[in-house]
Design an enzyme around this catalytic site. Structure first.
Site, short mmCIF file in Angstrom:
data_model
loop_
_atom_site.label_atom_id
_atom_site.label_comp_id
_atom_site.label_asym_id
_atom_site.label_seq_id
_atom_site.Cartn_x
_atom_site.Cartn_y
_atom_site.Cartn_z
N ASP A 233 23.70 19.94 35.22
CA ASP A 233 23.91 18.55 35.66
C ASP A 233 25.39 18.21 35.53
O ASP A 233 26.02 18.48 34.49
CB ASP A 233 23.07 17.62 34.78
CG ASP A 233 23.03 16.20 35.32
OD1 ASP A 233 22.03 15.84 35.98
OD2 ASP A 233 24.00 15.45 35.08
N ILE A 234 25.95 17.60 36.59
CA ILE A 234 27.37 17.23 36.54
C ILE A 234 27.53 16.06 35.57
O ILE A 234 26.74 15.10 35.62
CB ILE A 234 27.90 16.83 37.94
CG1 ILE A 234 27.64 17.96 38.96
CG2 ILE A 234 29.38 16.48 37.89
CD1 ILE A 234 28.04 17.64 40.37
N GLU A 276 22.65 15.03 41.29
CA GLU A 276 23.76 15.88 40.82
C GLU A 276 23.22 16.92 39.84
O GLU A 276 23.90 17.34 38.93
CB GLU A 276 24.90 15.07 40.17
CG GLU A 276 24.58 13.66 39.70
CD GLU A 276 23.57 13.56 38.57
OE1 GLU A 276 22.37 13.54 38.90
OE2 GLU A 276 23.96 13.48 37.39
#
Ligand SMILES: Nc1nc2c(ncn2[C@@H]2O[C@H](COP(=O)(O)OP(=O)(O)OP(=O)(O)O)[C@@H](O)[C@H]2O)c(=O)[nH]1
Length: 363
Positions: A233-234, A276
């Site tokens: 996950d960003i 994301e």
């Protein structure tokens, strides 16, 4: 090249009308030169057989087919098809009127009926009626509705001319159907691809991810292979969107996707799991193998930031890793990887967490 370049290209060719046009153009560029050539050859034939009016008609026909090619190349394919239909109709009727059905020129009406339905400017009903009209007129001419005005001087060649006309018209008709078949098949293949691919990043979408996960799970179960799931996950992606706008956010997403894609093996799968969030499916790999692989990603992202002139801070990722255990479902493994990701976020982000219970078993 971004991962999504391929998909962008896919979208560029995805416009259905553009696709239909390219197939229709292909068809016209095959048929029209043949038609023009046949008419051209018929000019001296009718001239020497003493039917000057038909020689003149063929000059007109050549011009119409050549003009139709020009129209098609200038995106006026429907007009070209209408023009060709009128030419074939006029030609068949006039030739039958003068020399009767024996030379078989009416067969081009039959072929034209399958070509006329490709006119997309009219409603389906109108196109259907036009094509049926062509078939009906063919039938009427074929049974000899006109008493021939002229008797051709080279009448001994009539069976051969009829044979040639039948074969050429038949092949043109088959070719028209083949082109439409190719069009249908390529559209089906593209639809299949679109259903599996995320349009922004060019990665597998969640739907296709589900299919891949099931396949990998069955394979691992059968072969007793290792299988590891990574959730990535960003970090603070909302900030990137808020500060630089959505389109920069999109670019960052694509760059991260590309970095991840370049970091895994060809046999692994990278899936855009959510906004994301990415899921990496590592076949034949333990949690420790995954950890080693993921450790290479942060420096690559930092390098990306160093080359980026917009972002004021590096993009980082948090990871959660879980190795599949033979006594659990793949959904349970995903949940474990998700929990591990949650821990990475809780502990300050930009880190890799291995799902606790599995690490000891996997080493
Ligand atoms: N540009 C862009 N943004 C997206 C896309 N999909 C989701 N997002 C954004 O991603 C952001 C996710 O924000 P959060 O769930 O708060 O997560 P975060 O800011 O990354 O914070 P942490 O995950 O806790 O580090 C939201 O602002 C979404 O609008 C997308 O396709 N493009």
């Amino acid at each position: 090249m971004y991962v999504n370049d391929g998909v962008k290209q896919l979208f560029q060719t995805q416009d259905p009308s553009a696709q239909t046009d390219s197939h229709r153009l292909q068809l016209i560029l095959f048929i029209a030169p043949i038609a023009a050539l046949v008419h051209f050859v018929l000019i001296p034939f009718f001239y020497y057989t003493g039917v000057a009016v038909l020689a003149t008609l063929n000059v007109l026909s050549v011009l119409i087919w050549v003009y139709g090619i020009w129209l098609s190349k200038h995106n006026r394919i429907n007009l070209a098809i209408q023009l060709f239909s009128c030419e074939v109709l006029l030609h068949s009727v006039v030739v039958s009127y003068y020399v009767g059905p024996d030379p078989g020129f009416q067969y081009y009406l039959w072929a034209m009926s399958s070509f006329a339905v490709m006119d997309t400017s009219c409603s389906r009903f109108r196109v259907f009626i036009s094509a049926v009209m062509l078939v009906l007129i063919f039938a009427l001419l074929n049974v000899g509705v006109f008493e021939p005005v002229y008797e051709l001087t080279l009448s001994e060649y009539l069976p051969y001319i009829k044979l040639a006309n039948m074969v050429i018209a038949g092949i043109l008709s088959v070719f028209a159907i083949m082109i439409m078949r190719g069009f249908h098949q390529s559209q089906q293949a593209e639809l299949k691809e679109l259903a599996a691919i995320d349009s922004l990043t060019g990665l597998f979408n969640r739907r296709q991810g589900g299919v891949l996960l099931k396949q990998a799970y069955r394979l691992a179960l059968r072969n007793q292979n290792q299988l590891t799931i990574v959730m990535a996950d960003i970090d603070r992606f909302k900030q990137i969107n808020d500060r630089y706008g959505h389109s920069v956010g999109d670019t960052v997403l694509c760059q991260v996707a590309e970095t991840l894609q370049n970091s895994i093996r060809k046999s692994d799968a990278l899936i855009r799991w959510g906004g994301e969030e990415f899921l990496i499916l590592l076949s034949d790999a333990s949690a420790r193998d995954a950890e080693k692989l993921l450790a290479k990603i942060s420096p690559r992202l930092e390098q990306l930031y160093a080359e980026n002139e917009v972002l004021e801070f590096p993009v980082t990722l948090s990871f959660g890793v879980a190795q599949w255990q033979p006594d659990e479902s793949i959904e349970q493994t995903i949940m474990c990887a998700d929990d591990a990701l949650y821990i990475s976020k809780q502990e300050g982000r930009n880190r890799i967490t291995l799902a606790e219970s599995r690490v000891a078993e996997s080493v």
